[in-house]
Design a protein around this motif. Structure first.
Motif, short mmCIF file in Angstrom:
data_model
loop_
_atom_site.label_atom_id
_atom_site.label_comp_id
_atom_site.label_asym_id
_atom_site.label_seq_id
_atom_site.Cartn_x
_atom_site.Cartn_y
_atom_site.Cartn_z
N ALA A 223 14.77 70.05 36.69
CA ALA A 223 15.20 68.67 36.43
C ALA A 223 16.65 68.47 36.89
CB ALA A 223 15.06 68.36 34.95
N LYS A 224 16.84 67.44 37.69
CA LYS A 224 18.16 67.19 38.28
C LYS A 224 19.18 66.74 37.22
CE LYS A 224 17.28 67.51 42.86
NZ LYS A 224 16.16 68.43 42.63
N ASP A 225 18.67 66.08 36.15
CA ASP A 225 19.60 65.51 35.18
C ASP A 225 20.00 66.51 34.08
OD1 ASP A 225 17.03 65.56 34.25
OD2 ASP A 225 17.21 63.70 33.08
N ILE A 226 19.57 67.75 34.21
CA ILE A 226 19.97 68.73 33.19
C ILE A 226 21.13 69.58 33.72
CG2 ILE A 226 19.24 70.82 31.95
CD1 ILE A 226 16.59 69.45 31.45
N GLU A 227 22.23 69.52 32.97
CA GLU A 227 23.44 70.24 33.37
C GLU A 227 23.38 71.68 32.86
OE1 GLU A 227 26.39 69.29 34.92
OE2 GLU A 227 25.18 67.57 35.55
N PRO A 228 23.82 72.66 33.67
CA PRO A 228 23.92 74.03 33.14
C PRO A 228 24.91 74.05 31.97
CG PRO A 228 24.46 73.94 35.50
CD PRO A 228 24.28 72.54 35.05
N ALA A 229 24.60 74.87 30.95
CA ALA A 229 25.48 74.89 29.77
C ALA A 229 26.48 76.03 29.87
CB ALA A 229 24.64 75.05 28.50
N ALA A 230 27.69 75.76 29.38
CA ALA A 230 28.72 76.80 29.32
C ALA A 230 28.49 77.66 28.08
CB ALA A 230 30.09 76.14 29.26
N ALA A 231 29.11 78.84 28.07
CA ALA A 231 29.00 79.73 26.91
C ALA A 231 29.82 79.15 25.75
CB ALA A 231 29.50 81.12 27.27
N VAL A 232 29.16 79.02 24.61
CA VAL A 232 29.79 78.43 23.43
C VAL A 232 30.55 79.52 22.67
CG1 VAL A 232 29.15 77.49 21.15
CG2 VAL A 232 28.03 76.62 23.22
N GLU A 233 31.67 79.17 22.08
CA GLU A 233 32.41 80.15 21.28
C GLU A 233 31.72 80.34 19.94
OE1 GLU A 233 36.56 79.37 20.93
OE2 GLU A 233 36.88 79.48 23.10
N VAL A 234 31.40 81.58 19.61
CA VAL A 234 30.79 81.84 18.29
C VAL A 234 31.59 82.90 17.55
CG1 VAL A 234 28.46 81.25 19.11
CG2 VAL A 234 29.14 83.63 19.05
N GLU A 235 31.46 82.87 16.24
CA GLU A 235 32.13 83.86 15.40
C GLU A 235 31.41 85.19 15.52
OE1 GLU A 235 34.71 83.44 13.15
OE2 GLU A 235 34.99 81.35 13.74
#
Ligand code: COA
Ligand code: AMP
Length: 630
Positions: A223-235
Motif C-alpha cells: 500500500a502506497k499510503d502506508i509509511e514505514p515506522a521508525a523504532a519507538v523508544e521503550v523502557e
C-alpha cells in the motif's frame, strides 16, 4: 576472562558484571539502576534489570547493523524443504520490510504496550511480524502452529490482542494445515475479539477473509499510503513479548520477557555460549512458536549482526535425512542448534551417517542441542559422525537462554555426555532438599536458582502476579524453582534428571499432562483419568493415558481410545501425540486423593518404583503393573 573468574564475578558483583555486558547494546538512554530490587506484596515479585534504560529491540536487531555498514549482508535466509524455496533478505531489505509492516500495524491502531498475537508457520513473515511489534514497543505473543483452536483461544484471551497476524496455511509432510478455519474456530470461542487480523496468503491454500476484520498481508505491504515506522523508544522494563508455556494445570502460563534484559542476554549468549558473531551463520532448527525459536532463530542472531537461517521442514522425510546437512552446506553454517529428537530421527534413518558424506560440512564448528535431555548415545553418535563438539545446553521458556552450558565463546570445557556442563555466569544454580537446604555435590534434589536471576529471564506471568509467585518463587523463598530435578557433581557439572512436576517433553515440545487430562475428563464415559509421560526412544517422552469408567458405562475400549485420541488432537493439537489410552479399574492414589503419577511413570519406565506410605490401596498398583509394563 575465563569461565571461573567470569562466573565468580557474576555472582559476587552481579551489577558490575551485567553493567559491563549492557554496553554491547545501543541504548537511547543508558540504564540508571542496573538491578531493580523486588518489591513487597503487590509490587515487582522478582528483581529486574536495567531500570531507567531506554532502547528499542528491533533497532538493535536491524537498524544499528545497517548504520554500521552491514546493509548488504544477509540477515535472514529462508530455506524451505517443503517448497524447495530459498529467499535471502539482507539487513537493509529486512529492515525495509519490518518498518513497512510496523507502519501497517500503526495504521491499524497498534501502539506501544498493545498486544499482537502471531499465529504463523515457519516463513520469514513470522520473524518480520515479531520484529515489527518490537519496533513499535507492541508486545507479541507467538502461538505455535501445531496448536488447535482451544489452545489458540486460551492464548488470545490471555493476551487480548488488538491485531492477530496469521497465514493461510502451514505445510506438514502429509498435509496442508489450513490456519484460517483454526483461527475462526478459536475466535468463536474467545471472549476477546481483535480489531483486525492480517492474513498472509500462501499459494498452497487460500484463506477466506472476513470482510471488515481481515486484511491481506501482501496488500498492506504494497500500500502506497502506508509509511514505514521508525523504532519507538521503550523502557528496558517494558515487555517485549509474552510466550505461553505449559504448566501443571490445563491453563498455560504467559511468560513475560522485557526489552532491556533480553537484548543484553541475547548478545551475551551469542558471544559467550554459541560463539557466533557478526557476519557468521547460525542455523537453529526449531520453530518461532517455541522459546528456542524466539531466542536463536530471531532475536539472538540478529542482535549479534549474524545471519540466521529460518528453516521450514523436518529433519527427516523432507525429502530425506540429509535435509539439515543440505542447509549447512548451502549456507556455510558455523553453528547449528536443534533438539536431540531431531538427531535421533536422522540417526534412525541413516544410522551410519552415510548421507553426511554427500555434503561439505567444513564450515560447521559446533552442534548445540537443547529442549530435552540429550542421551549420551545420541550425543556420541553426532560427535563422531560430524567430528565436531556437540554441546548440550539446559534452559526453559522461563529463562529464555541457557542456565547451564559449555561456553564455547568464553572457555570451551571438556564435554561430559549426559550433562549440559556448568552453570552459565549469572545463574547461581543450587540443588535443594525438600526443606530447602542447599545439598552438597553429588546429591540429587530440586534444582533452584538463587535470586536474582540474570537479565533476560522471566519478568512475570502475564496478568497473574500470584501465579508467578506461586509457580516459581514460593516453594523455596529467595530462589526461583526450575521444576527440574538433578544433581551437580564435584566438578560443578549439572545433570538434569527430569521434571519434578507434571510437565512432559514430547519431541522437544513442552506439554502439560494436566491439559490432556482436562480434555479427557470431559468425555461422558470417563469417571477419572491420568496422563503420564513415559520414556520413548525417538521422542524422549510420549504421553500415555489411563481412564476409569463411570459406573454402569459399557464401552468398547478401542472405540473409546480412538474417540479420546481425537478429542485431545482436536482440543490441544496434533503435537500432543497422545496415541495410547488404557481403560483400567482404578488409579493409585494417596489417602488424600492425589493420583500417584510419579509411581505410575516409574513402573512404566521399568524403574524401581517408590510406593509412598500414604498410598490408599496398594493393590491398585499391583493391578496396574501389567498394563503399565506393556
Ligand atoms: N503445525 C501443524 N502440525 C504440526 C506442527 C505444526 N507446526 N508440528 C508438528 N505437527 C504435527 C505433525 O504433523 C504430527 O501430526 P500427525 O500426528 O498427523 O503425523 C504431530 O504434530 C506430531 O508431530 P511431531 O511430534 O513433530 O512428530 P513427527 O512424528 O511428525 O516427527 C520428528 C518427529 C522427530 C521429526 C519431529 O518431532 C521433530 O522434528 N522434532 C524436533 C522438534 C523441535 O525442533 N523442537 C523445538 C524445540 S528445540
Ligand atoms: P521449554 O520451556 O519448552 O524449553 O522446556 C523446558 C524444559 O525442557 C526444562 O525444564 C527441562 O525439563 C527440559 N530441558 C530443556 N533442555 C534440556 C536439557 N538440555 N537437558 C535436560 N532437560 C532439558
Amino acid at each position: 576472562m575465563g569461565y571461573r573468574e567470569s562466573y565468580d564475578r557474576s555472582i559476587s558483583d552481579p551489577e558490575g558484571y551485567w553493567a559491563e555486558q549492557a554496553s554491547a547494546i545501543d541504548w537511547f538512554t543508558p540504564p540508571k539502576q542496573v538491578l531493580v530490587p523486588s518489591e513487597g506484596e503487590d509490587g515487582e515479585p522478582i528483581p529486574r534489570w536495567f531500570g531507567g534504560g531506554v532502547l528499542n529491540t528491533c533497532y538493535n536487531a536491524l537498524d544499528r547493523h545497517v548504520i554500521a555498514g552491514r546493509a548488504d549482508q544477509p540477515a535472514l535466509i529462508y530455506h524451505s524443504a517443503m517448497t524447495d524455496a530459498r529467499r535471502t533478505y539482507t539487513y537493509a531489505e529486512l529492515l525495509e520490510r519490518v518498518a513497512k509492516l510496523a507502519g501497517a500495524l500503526t495504521a491499524l491502531g497498534v501502539r506501544r504496550g498493545d498486544r499482537v498475537v502471531i499465529y504463523m508457520p515457519m516463513i520469514p513473515e513470522a520473524a518480520m511480524a515479531m520484529l515489527a511489534c518490537a519496533r513499535l514497543g507492541a508486545i507479541h505473543s507467538v502461538v505455535f502452529g501445531g496448536f488447535a483452536p482451544a489452545e489458540l483461544a486460551a492464548r488470545i484471551d490471555g493476551a487480548e490482542p488488538k491485531v492477530i497476524i496469521s497465514a493461510s496455511c502451514g505445510l506438514e509432510p502429509n498435509r496442508v494445515v489450513e490456519y484460517q478455519p483454526i483461527l475462526d474456530a478459536a475466535l468463536s470461542r474467545t471472549e476477546h475479539q481483535p480489531d483486525h487480523c492480517i492474513v498472509l496468503q500462501r499459494p498452497e491454500a487460500r484463506a477466506e477473509l472476513t470482510e471488515g476484520r481481515d486484511h491481506d498481508f501482501a496488500e498492506l505491504m504494497s500500500a502506497k499510503d502506508i509509511e514505514p515506522a521508525a523504532a519507538v523508544e521503550v523502557e528496558a522494563l517494558d515487555p517485549l513479548y509474552i510466550l505461553y508455556t505449559s504448566g501443571t494445570t490445563g491453563k498455560p502460563k504467559g511468560i513475560v520477557r522485557d526489552n532491556g534484559g533480553h537484548a543484553v542476554a541475547m548478545s551475551y549468549a551469542m558471544r559467550e555460549i554459541y560463539d557466533v558473531g557478526a557476519g557468521e551463520v547460525m542455523f537453529t532448527a526449531s520453530d518461532v512458536g517455541w522459546v528456542v525459536g524466539h531466542s536463536f532463530i530471531v532475536y539472538g542472531p540478529l542482535i549479534a549482526g549474524a545471519t540466521t537461517i529460518l528453516y521450514e521442514g523436518k529433519p527427516v522425510g523432507t525429502p530425506d535425512a540429509a535435509a539439515f546437512w543440505r542447509v549447512v552446506a548451502e549456507h556455510g553454517v558455523k553453528a547449528m542448534f536443534t533438539a536431540p529428537t531431531a538427531i535421533r530421527a536422522i540417526r534412525k534413518v541413516d544410522p551410519d551417517g552415510e548421507l553426511l558424506a554427500d555434503h561439505d560440512l567444513s564450515t560447521l564448528q559446533t552442534l548445540f542441542l537443547a529442549g530435552e535431555r540429550t542421551d549420551p548415545d545420541t550425543l556420541n553418535w553426532a560427535a563422531e559422525k560430524l567430528d565436531i563438539p556437540v554441546v548440550d545446553n539446559w534452559w526453559q521458556t522461563e529463562t529464555g537462554w541457557p542456565i547451564a552450558a559449555n561456553l564455547r565463546g568464553m572457555e570451551p570445557m571438556p564435554i561430559k555426555a549426559g550433562s549440559p556442563s556448568v552453570p552459565v555466569p549469572g545463574y547461581d544454580v543450587q540443588v535443594l532438599g525438600p526443606d530447602g537446604t542447599e545439598l552438597p555435590a553429588g546429591t540429587e534434589g530440586a534444582i533452584a536458582i538463587k535470586l536474582p536471576l540474570p537479565p533476560g529471564t522471566l519478568a512475570g506471568v502475564w496478568g497473574d502476579r500470584q501465579r508467578m509467585v506461586g509457580s516459581y518463587l514460593s516453594a523455596y523463598p529467595g530462589y526461583y524453582a526450575t521444576g527440574d530435578g538433578g544433581v551437580i557433581d564435584e566438578d560443578g557439572y549439572v545433570t538434569i534428571l527430569g521434571r519434578t512436576d507434571d510437565v512432559i517433553n514430547v519431541a522437544g515440545h513442552r506439554l502439560s499432562t494436566g491439559a490432556m487430562e482436562a480434555v479427557i475428563a470431559t468425555h461422558p464415559a470417563v469417571a477419572e483419568c491420568a496422563v503420564i509421560g513415559v520414556a520413548d526412544q525417538l521422542k524422549g517422552q510420549i504421553p500415555r493415558g489411563f481412564v476409569v469408567l463411570k459406573q454402569g458405562k459399557e464401552v468398547d475400549p478401542a472405540e473409546l481410545e480412538a474417540a479420546l485420541v481425537k478429542l485431545v488432537r482436536d482440543e490441544i493439537g496434533a503435537v500432543a501425540a497422545l496415541r495410547r489410552i488404557d481403560v483400567v479399574d482404578g488409579l493409585p492414589k494417596t489417602r488424600s486423593g492425589k493420583i500417584l503419577r510419579k509411581t505410575m511413570r516409574e513402573i512404566a519406565d521399568g524403574k524401581q518404583a517408590v510406593i509412598p506410605s500414604t498410598i490408599e490401596d496398594p493393590s491398585v498398583v499391583e493391578q496396574l503393573r501389567p498394563v503399565l509394563g506393556s
